[in-house]
Design an enzyme around this catalytic site. Structure first.
Site, short mmCIF file in Angstrom:
data_model
loop_
_atom_site.label_atom_id
_atom_site.label_comp_id
_atom_site.label_asym_id
_atom_site.label_seq_id
_atom_site.Cartn_x
_atom_site.Cartn_y
_atom_site.Cartn_z
N GLU A 177 -19.76 -12.61 -34.00
CA GLU A 177 -19.17 -13.87 -34.49
C GLU A 177 -19.75 -14.28 -35.84
O GLU A 177 -20.78 -14.95 -35.90
CB GLU A 177 -19.41 -14.99 -33.46
CG GLU A 177 -18.80 -16.32 -33.91
CD GLU A 177 -19.02 -17.47 -32.92
OE1 GLU A 177 -19.77 -17.30 -31.95
OE2 GLU A 177 -18.43 -18.54 -33.14
N LYS A 219 -15.22 -12.13 -33.27
CA LYS A 219 -14.92 -13.56 -33.04
C LYS A 219 -15.01 -14.28 -34.38
O LYS A 219 -16.08 -14.75 -34.77
CB LYS A 219 -15.91 -14.14 -32.03
CG LYS A 219 -15.74 -15.64 -31.82
CD LYS A 219 -16.43 -16.14 -30.56
CE LYS A 219 -16.36 -17.65 -30.47
NZ LYS A 219 -16.72 -18.15 -29.15
P1 13P Z 1 -15.68 -23.63 -30.94
O1 13P Z 1 -14.41 -23.06 -30.37
O2 13P Z 1 -15.98 -25.02 -30.50
O3 13P Z 1 -15.78 -23.45 -32.43
O4 13P Z 1 -16.86 -22.79 -30.34
C1 13P Z 1 -16.76 -21.42 -30.33
C2 13P Z 1 -18.11 -20.86 -30.23
O5 13P Z 1 -18.40 -20.18 -29.29
C3 13P Z 1 -19.07 -21.12 -31.31
O6 13P Z 1 -20.10 -20.18 -31.25
#
Ligand code: 13P
Length: 348
Positions: A177, A219
């Protein structure tokens, strides 16, 4: 676990027409959200909240995997059944957040690098023994005033790649991510440029570390103008820019793309994802495009729950509604009207 096993887990998570529920807020983040909603910030309230989430009836129809936090993966429901077991019973694969948060990057004011590599091999082994089959690591990239620096992009890409390699060695599918934040007055093109740079750096680093892309989930953020940018754009423009950016930077071998919501409302995140799956891109995407939302699925449920046992059923209904809308966006079947009744209900 063999590579084939990892690829199969990744396919179950992102290739089966469902998305991920991120419920891995660290205790400080969870407490901040509780505090804003007037909920006491205690271990037991966090446990009760997570029990409300994992026991929502039928959640597994929309959600393939749930990302837990270290505190939560060790907790049980009121009957003493672990949350991991509850998820497995519901047909949901348990996952775990393993980074230790974004920390100040030396010599780079206002920038961060995500830490948590020290001891990660042992922690992954322990989490795998507790039943985790996938993991998440979030890097944070901010824009503005000469940011992001090359140092920030490369340090975070390197950490993501080392984390992903350790996950695969432990038989755990990595969710990678790199989040480019929405905060700022940058325009859509600047977000596209930085997201592209970050993704190039991340995939270069994953390649150097030997990470198997078919057993890796990306992600990312959607490509969006900053929240303070005077020039906001349509849903179609966001969907097209996001897909154009990813087609330039994300190898086709990646198992799937599971978007974060980043603070967008649930309805907006679903509308934009829906447009991508309805064919907004310049050509068809080679990867499944799903969600890994936290706030965009949980936010209304948290407000309705408010820490009260008597509100559990209503909160679960709100959670399931957001899960259903996000799920509809995977097949281009989300309609704004799905949220009309709900908006009226939630406002009343
Ligand atoms: P949000 O969908 O609230 O942005 O959170 C996703 C997430 O896992 C952040 O690390």
């Amino acid at each position: 676990m063999t590579t084939r096993g990892l690829v199969e887990t990744a396919r179950i998570l992102v290739g089966a027409g469902k998305g991920l529920l991120a419920m891995d807020e660290s205790s400080p983040t969870c407490d901040r959200r509780f505090s804003a909603a007037g909920i006491p910030q205690t271990v037991d309230m966090r446990r009760a909240y997570r029990e409300m989430l994992v026991s929502a009836p039928g959640l597994g129809a929309y959600i393939s995997g749930a990302i837990l936090y270290d505190e939560t993966i060790r907790q049980c429901d009121r009957h003493g059944i672990s949350f991991v077991e509850r998820l497995v019973e519901a047909g949901i694969v348990p996952g775990i957040k393993v980074d230790c948060g974004a920390k100040a990057l030396a010599l780079h004011d206002g920038e961060t690098v995500t830490e948590g590599l020290d001891g990660l091999r042992d922690r992954l082994e322990a989490y795998a023994a507790m039943g985790a089959r996938f993991a998440k690591w979030r890097a944070v990239i901010g824009l503005g005033d000469g940011r992001p620096s090359r140092a920030c992009v490369l340090a975070n890409a390197q950490a993501l790649a080392r984390y992903a390699a350790l996950c695969q060695e432990a038989g755990i599918v990595p969710v990678v991510e790199p989040e480019v934040l929405m905060v700022g007055d940058h325009d859509l093109e600047r977000c596209c440029e930085v997201t592209g740079e970050v993704l190039h750096a991340v995939f270069e680093a994953l390649h150097v570390q030997g990470v198997v892309l078919a057993a890796t989930i990306l992600k990312p953020n959607m490509v969006l103008p900053g929240l303070a940018c005077p020039k906001q754009v349509s849903v179609e423009v966001v969907a097209e820019a996001t897909l154009r950016c990813f087609l330039e930077t994300v190898p086709a071998a990646v198992a799937g793309i599971a978007f974060l919501s980043g603070g967008q409302s649930g309805a907006l995140a679903a509308t934009r994802l829906n447009a991508m799956n309805a064919g907004a891109g310049p050509r068809p995407a080679p990867w499944p495009l799903v969600f890994s939302f936290a706030r965009a699925i949980q936010q209304p449920a948290l407000g309705i729950w408010s820490g009260q046992e008597r509100n559990v059923a209503a909160a679960q209904a709100a959670l399931l509604h957001r899960a259903r809308c996000s799920h509809a966006a995977l097949s281009g079947a989300y309609l704004d009207s799905m949220d009309d009744d709900r908006r009226v209900l939630e406002a009343s």
